[in-house]
Scaffold this motif. Structure first.
Motif, PDB file in Angstrom:
ATOM      1  N   PHE A  26       0.847  -1.188   0.000  1.00 22.68           N
ATOM      2  CA  PHE A  26       0.000   0.000   0.000  1.00 22.68           C
ATOM      3  C   PHE A  26       0.888   1.245   0.000  1.00 22.68           C
ATOM      4  CE2 PHE A  26      -2.916  -2.972   2.322  1.00 22.68           C
ATOM      5  CZ  PHE A  26      -3.876  -3.050   1.333  1.00 22.68           C
ATOM      6  N   ASN A  27       0.516   2.257  -0.783  1.00 21.11           N
ATOM      7  CA  ASN A  27       1.339   3.464  -0.954  1.00 21.11           C
ATOM      8  C   ASN A  27       1.756   4.119   0.356  1.00 21.11           C
ATOM      9  OD1 ASN A  27       1.260   3.224  -3.714  1.00 21.11           O
ATOM     10  ND2 ASN A  27      -0.439   4.653  -3.977  1.00 21.11           N
ATOM     11  N   GLY A  28       0.857   4.208   1.309  1.00 21.83           N
ATOM     12  CA  GLY A  28       1.160   4.890   2.566  1.00 21.83           C
ATOM     13  C   GLY A  28       2.289   4.267   3.358  1.00 21.83           C
ATOM     14  N   ASN A  29       2.583   3.015   3.117  1.00 24.73           N
ATOM     15  CA  ASN A  29       3.646   2.350   3.872  1.00 24.73           C
ATOM     16  C   ASN A  29       5.044   2.757   3.431  1.00 24.73           C
ATOM     17  OD1 ASN A  29       2.111   0.699   5.698  1.00 24.73           O
ATOM     18  ND2 ASN A  29       1.463  -0.423   3.899  1.00 24.73           N
ATOM     19  N   TYR A  30       5.180   3.292   2.238  1.00 23.34           N
ATOM     20  CA  TYR A  30       6.508   3.690   1.771  1.00 23.34           C
ATOM     21  C   TYR A  30       7.112   4.776   2.650  1.00 23.34           C
ATOM     22  CZ  TYR A  30       6.025   0.780  -2.344  1.00 23.34           C
ATOM     23  OH  TYR A  30       5.892  -0.290  -3.175  1.00 23.34           O
ATOM     24  N   LEU A  31       6.286   5.663   3.193  1.00 18.36           N
ATOM     25  CA  LEU A  31       6.813   6.686   4.103  1.00 18.36           C
ATOM     26  C   LEU A  31       7.396   6.050   5.354  1.00 18.36           C
ATOM     27  CD1 LEU A  31       4.047   9.420   3.782  1.00 18.36           C
ATOM     28  CD2 LEU A  31       6.333   9.407   2.777  1.00 18.36           C
ATOM     29  N   ASN A  32       6.755   4.998   5.848  1.00 16.81           N
ATOM     30  CA  ASN A  32       7.305   4.289   7.003  1.00 16.81           C
ATOM     31  C   ASN A  32       8.636   3.645   6.651  1.00 16.81           C
ATOM     32  OD1 ASN A  32       5.099   4.884   8.649  1.00 16.81           O
ATOM     33  ND2 ASN A  32       3.974   3.107   7.923  1.00 16.81           N
ATOM     34  N   TYR A  33       8.755   3.091   5.458  1.00 18.96           N
ATOM     35  CA  TYR A  33      10.000   2.455   5.034  1.00 18.96           C
ATOM     36  C   TYR A  33      11.130   3.479   4.943  1.00 18.96           C
ATOM     37  CZ  TYR A  33       6.934  -1.404   3.590  1.00 18.96           C
ATOM     38  OH  TYR A  33       6.017  -2.421   3.550  1.00 18.96           O
ATOM     39  N   VAL A  34      10.825   4.667   4.434  1.00 22.72           N
ATOM     40  CA  VAL A  34      11.830   5.729   4.357  1.00 22.72           C
ATOM     41  C   VAL A  34      12.267   6.135   5.763  1.00 22.72           C
ATOM     42  CG1 VAL A  34      12.215   8.142   3.709  1.00 22.72           C
ATOM     43  CG2 VAL A  34      11.099   6.591   2.118  1.00 22.72           C
ATOM     44  N   ASP A  35      11.314   6.225   6.685  1.00 23.83           N
ATOM     45  CA  ASP A  35      11.642   6.584   8.061  1.00 23.83           C
ATOM     46  C   ASP A  35      12.562   5.542   8.693  1.00 23.83           C
ATOM     47  OD1 ASP A  35      11.316   8.216  10.477  1.00 23.83           O
ATOM     48  OD2 ASP A  35      10.199   6.480  11.239  1.00 23.83           O
ATOM     49  N   VAL A  36      12.267   4.265   8.499  1.00 27.22           N
ATOM     50  CA  VAL A  36      13.110   3.193   9.035  1.00 27.22           C
ATOM     51  C   VAL A  36      14.501   3.263   8.406  1.00 27.22           C
ATOM     52  CG1 VAL A  36      13.450   0.689   9.128  1.00 27.22           C
ATOM     53  CG2 VAL A  36      11.203   1.662   9.622  1.00 27.22           C
ATOM     54  N   ALA A  37      14.565   3.453   7.093  1.00 23.83           N
ATOM     55  CA  ALA A  37      15.856   3.513   6.406  1.00 23.83           C
ATOM     56  C   ALA A  37      16.688   4.686   6.913  1.00 23.83           C
ATOM     57  CB  ALA A  37      15.641   3.638   4.900  1.00 23.83           C
ATOM     58  N   PHE A  38      16.062   5.844   7.089  1.00 23.60           N
ATOM     59  CA  PHE A  38      16.778   7.017   7.592  1.00 23.60           C
ATOM     60  C   PHE A  38      17.303   6.770   9.000  1.00 23.60           C
ATOM     61  CE2 PHE A  38      16.859  11.041   9.897  1.00 23.60           C
ATOM     62  CZ  PHE A  38      17.740  11.766   9.104  1.00 23.60           C
TER      63      PHE A  38
END
Length: 60
Positions: A26-38
């Motif tokens: 789902f599109n909204g989860n990509y922001l969470n992935y970016v946060d984890v990566a950062f």
């Protein structure tokens, strides 16, 4: 791009609740992935956390 082209890598397991029935995230989860990566990149580089930066009068 290949994994060896990057200077940092963090494996992230996609959970069942983050995908639809076709296994597309789902599109909204990509922001969470970016946060984890950062966050993991920050930890890997040894940069001071936000509280330590505040004590030293610094800011990211």
């Amino acid at each position: 791009m290949a994994r060896q082209d990057f200077t940092f890598f963090h494996a992230l397991r996609v959970r069942w609740s983050e995908v639809d029935m076709q296994a597309v995230v789902f599109n909204g989860n990509y922001l969470n992935y970016v946060d984890v990566a950062f966050t993991e990149y920050w930890r890997a580089t040894g940069l001071p956390n936000a509280q330590q930066q505040a004590r030293e009068g610094q800011e990211l």
